[in-house]
Design a protein around this motif. Structure first.
Motif, mmCIF file in Angstrom:
data_model
loop_
_atom_site.group_PDB
_atom_site.id
_atom_site.type_symbol
_atom_site.label_atom_id
_atom_site.label_comp_id
_atom_site.label_asym_id
_atom_site.label_seq_id
_atom_site.Cartn_x
_atom_site.Cartn_y
_atom_site.Cartn_z
ATOM 1 N N ARG A 10 -11.620 -0.605 0.671
ATOM 2 C CA ARG A 10 -12.707 0.321 0.985
ATOM 3 C C ARG A 10 -13.833 -0.480 1.626
ATOM 4 N N VAL A 11 -14.789 0.225 2.210
ATOM 5 C CA VAL A 11 -15.846 -0.407 3.008
ATOM 6 C C VAL A 11 -17.219 -0.004 2.481
ATOM 7 N N VAL A 12 -18.089 -0.987 2.291
ATOM 8 C CA VAL A 12 -19.487 -0.726 1.946
ATOM 9 C C VAL A 12 -20.269 -0.662 3.256
ATOM 10 N N VAL A 13 -21.014 0.416 3.457
ATOM 11 C CA VAL A 13 -21.785 0.601 4.690
ATOM 12 C C VAL A 13 -23.255 0.334 4.416
ATOM 13 N N LEU A 14 -23.804 -0.618 5.160
ATOM 14 C CA LEU A 14 -25.229 -0.948 5.087
ATOM 15 C C LEU A 14 -25.769 -0.876 6.518
ATOM 16 N N PRO A 15 -26.164 0.312 6.987
ATOM 17 C CA PRO A 15 -26.494 0.522 8.396
ATOM 18 C C PRO A 15 -27.898 0.039 8.772
ATOM 19 N N VAL A 16 -28.116 -1.260 8.644
ATOM 20 C CA VAL A 16 -29.420 -1.855 8.942
ATOM 21 C C VAL A 16 -29.210 -2.978 9.951
ATOM 22 N N ASP A 17 -29.983 -2.965 11.045
ATOM 23 C CA ASP A 17 -29.925 -4.046 12.035
ATOM 24 C C ASP A 17 -30.786 -5.221 11.590
ATOM 25 N N ASN A 18 -30.487 -6.385 12.120
ATOM 26 C CA ASN A 18 -31.302 -7.603 11.936
ATOM 27 C C ASN A 18 -31.499 -7.985 10.468
ATOM 28 N N ILE A 19 -30.440 -7.881 9.672
ATOM 29 C CA ILE A 19 -30.527 -8.335 8.285
ATOM 30 C C ILE A 19 -30.513 -9.850 8.301
ATOM 31 N N LEU A 71 -17.816 -5.391 4.194
ATOM 32 C CA LEU A 71 -19.174 -4.900 4.436
ATOM 33 C C LEU A 71 -19.292 -4.535 5.904
ATOM 34 N N LEU A 72 -19.714 -3.308 6.183
ATOM 35 C CA LEU A 72 -19.975 -2.841 7.543
ATOM 36 C C LEU A 72 -21.479 -2.711 7.687
ATOM 37 N N THR A 73 -22.044 -3.464 8.606
ATOM 38 C CA THR A 73 -23.498 -3.522 8.702
ATOM 39 C C THR A 73 -23.962 -3.421 10.145
ATOM 40 N N GLY A 74 -25.294 -3.411 10.322
ATOM 41 C CA GLY A 74 -25.876 -3.247 11.648
ATOM 42 C C GLY A 74 -25.779 -4.497 12.506
ATOM 43 N N ASP A 75 -26.394 -4.409 13.666
ATOM 44 C CA ASP A 75 -26.357 -5.480 14.665
ATOM 45 C C ASP A 75 -27.120 -6.718 14.201
ATOM 46 N N ASN A 76 -26.725 -7.872 14.716
ATOM 47 C CA ASN A 76 -27.425 -9.143 14.517
ATOM 48 C C ASN A 76 -27.497 -9.532 13.036
ATOM 49 N N PHE A 77 -26.374 -9.431 12.364
ATOM 50 C CA PHE A 77 -26.333 -9.742 10.938
ATOM 51 C C PHE A 77 -26.429 -11.251 10.717
ATOM 52 N N GLY A 78 -27.205 -11.637 9.694
ATOM 53 C CA GLY A 78 -27.310 -13.051 9.316
ATOM 54 C C GLY A 78 -28.292 -13.850 10.144
ATOM 55 N N CYS A 79 -29.234 -13.189 10.789
ATOM 56 C CA CYS A 79 -30.237 -13.917 11.574
ATOM 57 C C CYS A 79 -31.214 -14.616 10.619
ATOM 58 N N GLY A 80 -32.110 -15.403 11.154
ATOM 59 C CA GLY A 80 -33.089 -16.093 10.311
ATOM 60 C C GLY A 80 -32.672 -17.516 10.022
ATOM 61 N N SER A 81 -32.955 -17.981 8.822
ATOM 62 C CA SER A 81 -32.710 -19.386 8.485
ATOM 63 C C SER A 81 -31.211 -19.664 8.330
ATOM 64 N N SER A 82 -30.887 -20.935 8.231
ATOM 65 C CA SER A 82 -29.494 -21.355 8.284
ATOM 66 C C SER A 82 -28.840 -21.500 6.918
ATOM 67 N N ARG A 83 -29.362 -20.883 5.891
ATOM 68 C CA ARG A 83 -28.857 -21.114 4.538
ATOM 69 C C ARG A 83 -27.394 -20.704 4.362
#
Length: 196
Positions: A10-19, A71-83
């Protein structure tokens, strides 16, 4: 690391860009170098209320999300710092793959090196998946890494991945594990080289 070949979930949907990675795993949880236990802090600022109780409105706290590995999420997932902790937290919660239209390069590399598959799809496919899994959270999606395909209902689409990352994921080895698997060839080369 666990090998990744074919996954149906199954898929979790988190429809947020730039997380960004601070939303995935807030900085206050980065004091550890141990991967274990970070799943409890995944999306902590969204997942928990001020008193520390789970927010029933947040998608990860809903019954239908429990046990889902995609996990199905918005565009540009994982931006920000390199952790690297961001990939660890997602894996710790139980995710094996994240689907988006794009990933930040450092997050993508950290994910691949830790056994989390980042799957890039076109905006059109992304919209179709969002619509389906928001309407019917009980539906499943299959990710076949060997054929590089996503399958759901009567649809099948391919996704890109570089050959080295694909090989490592299929074998369940990181870069060091890959190098160590070549130890016999390296020893043979050194032996030939030293006898010249």
């Amino acid at each position: 690391m666990e090998a990744f070949k074919c996954l149906t979930s199954r898929v979790v949907v988190l429809p947020v860009d730039n997380i960004d990675t601070d939303q995935i795993i807030p900085a206050r949880f980065l004091k550890t170098t141990d991967k274990h236990g970070l799943g409890a802090s995944l999306f902590a600022d969204w997942r928990y209320l001020a008193d520390g109780q789970p927010d029933p409105a947040f998608v990860l706290n809903r019954p239908e999300s429990q046990g889902a590995q995609i996990l199905l999420t918005g565009d540009n997932f994982g931006c920000g710092s390199s952790r690297e902790h961001a990939a660890w937290a997602l894996l710790g919660w139980g995710f094996r793959a994240v689907i988006s239209t794009s990933f930040a390069d450092i997050f993508r590399n950290n994910a691949l090196k830790n056994g989390l598959l980042p799957v890039i799809v076109s905006p059109e496919v992304h919209q179709d998946l969002m619509r389906l899994f928001l309407q019917d959270p009980a539906q499943t999606l299959t990710i076949d890494l060997e054929t590089q395909t996503l399958r759901w209902l009567d649809r099948e689409v391919q996704f890109p991945i570089d050959p080295f990352s694909k090989d490592c994921l299929l074998r369940g080895v990181d870069e060091l594990g890959y190098l160590l698997s070549l130890e016999p060839e390296i020893a043979a080369f050194e032996s030939r080289y030293l006898t010249r």
